[in-house]
Motif scaffolding. Sequence first.
Motif, mmCIF file in Angstrom:
data_model
loop_
_atom_site.group_PDB
_atom_site.id
_atom_site.type_symbol
_atom_site.label_atom_id
_atom_site.label_comp_id
_atom_site.label_asym_id
_atom_site.label_seq_id
_atom_site.Cartn_x
_atom_site.Cartn_y
_atom_site.Cartn_z
ATOM 1 N N THR A 36 0.867 -1.182 0.000
ATOM 2 C CA THR A 36 0.000 0.000 0.000
ATOM 3 C C THR A 36 0.899 1.226 0.000
ATOM 4 O O THR A 36 2.115 1.114 -0.126
ATOM 5 N N GLU A 37 0.305 2.387 0.217
ATOM 6 C CA GLU A 37 1.107 3.610 0.242
ATOM 7 C C GLU A 37 2.042 3.604 1.448
ATOM 8 O O GLU A 37 1.798 2.904 2.436
ATOM 9 N N ALA A 38 3.111 4.373 1.348
ATOM 10 C CA ALA A 38 4.141 4.411 2.388
ATOM 11 C C ALA A 38 3.536 4.732 3.754
ATOM 12 O O ALA A 38 2.733 5.649 3.889
ATOM 13 N N GLY A 39 3.919 3.946 4.742
ATOM 14 C CA GLY A 39 3.469 4.152 6.106
ATOM 15 C C GLY A 39 2.255 3.322 6.483
ATOM 16 O O GLY A 39 2.140 2.856 7.609
ATOM 17 N N GLU A 41 1.270 0.328 5.198
ATOM 18 C CA GLU A 41 1.650 -1.075 5.325
ATOM 19 C C GLU A 41 2.364 -1.323 6.654
ATOM 20 O O GLU A 41 2.069 -2.282 7.375
ATOM 21 N N GLU A 42 3.289 -0.430 7.005
ATOM 22 C CA GLU A 42 4.064 -0.585 8.222
ATOM 23 C C GLU A 42 3.167 -0.504 9.459
ATOM 24 O O GLU A 42 3.283 -1.307 10.387
ATOM 25 N N ARG A 43 2.259 0.484 9.467
ATOM 26 C CA ARG A 43 1.324 0.604 10.595
ATOM 27 C C ARG A 43 0.439 -0.635 10.698
ATOM 28 O O ARG A 43 0.132 -1.097 11.797
ATOM 29 N N GLY A 44 0.034 -1.159 9.552
ATOM 30 C CA GLY A 44 -0.791 -2.363 9.543
ATOM 31 C C GLY A 44 -0.077 -3.547 10.174
ATOM 32 O O GLY A 44 -0.676 -4.315 10.935
ATOM 33 N N VAL A 45 1.203 -3.705 9.874
ATOM 34 C CA VAL A 45 1.985 -4.802 10.448
ATOM 35 C C VAL A 45 2.149 -4.613 11.959
ATOM 36 O O VAL A 45 1.956 -5.549 12.744
ATOM 37 N N VAL A 46 2.479 -3.382 12.367
ATOM 38 C CA VAL A 46 2.706 -3.119 13.794
ATOM 39 C C VAL A 46 1.418 -3.287 14.590
ATOM 40 O O VAL A 46 1.385 -3.997 15.600
#
Length: 203
Positions: A36-39, A41-46
């Motif tokens: 997805t857009e930057a940030g 994807e990372e928030r989703g994982v965390v």
Amino acid sequence: MGSFGSAQRLDYGTGHELSFLAFLGCIWKLGGFPRTEAGVEERGVVLGVIEPYLTLIRRLILTYTLEPAGSHGVWGLDDHFFIPYIFGSAQLAPAIASAENIPTEGSLADAVDPADVVKAKVVEHERKTNMYFSAIGFIYDVKKGPFWEHSPILFDISGIRAGWAKINKGMLKMYNAEVLSKFPVIQHFPFGSLFVWERDPNA
């Protein structure tokens, strides 16, 4: 399998936590998370994977009375965890605009004060939405007595006035020094094609 504590020693610590991060890192490297857009994807994982994992581990610790693995006692950051302090302080720090422009000081406008870790009511309220305070809340669940006695390192950190970005930067440095650079932790790390062991020629 190493992400859930030791079945032989009945303990859990930052090495087991690192195993879970490595597992997620392998999935990441293999493209296993939706792009997805930057940030986002990372928030989703965390928030969608790591936070529920920590909730499960806390339940395992309480159910099976898992001992701390390799604890420094009161002179460690936490008996069992480290990563919720990294991600939790990041939740309260100003947003990162780019890889070149990472804030090193300041907090979000509505962020709770770092010194509030000693206020049980604030911790109870904030632990529902913030990983840092969720970890602090778990300490209150399992330890009694004044916070500055059983958690002096976290108490010292709570006195930092430069904001959550400064705390987050310090947490990353501390993680490198206290987890990634410690032989008792890294001796169990499974290096391979995804995480390659590269010998330092100057070591």
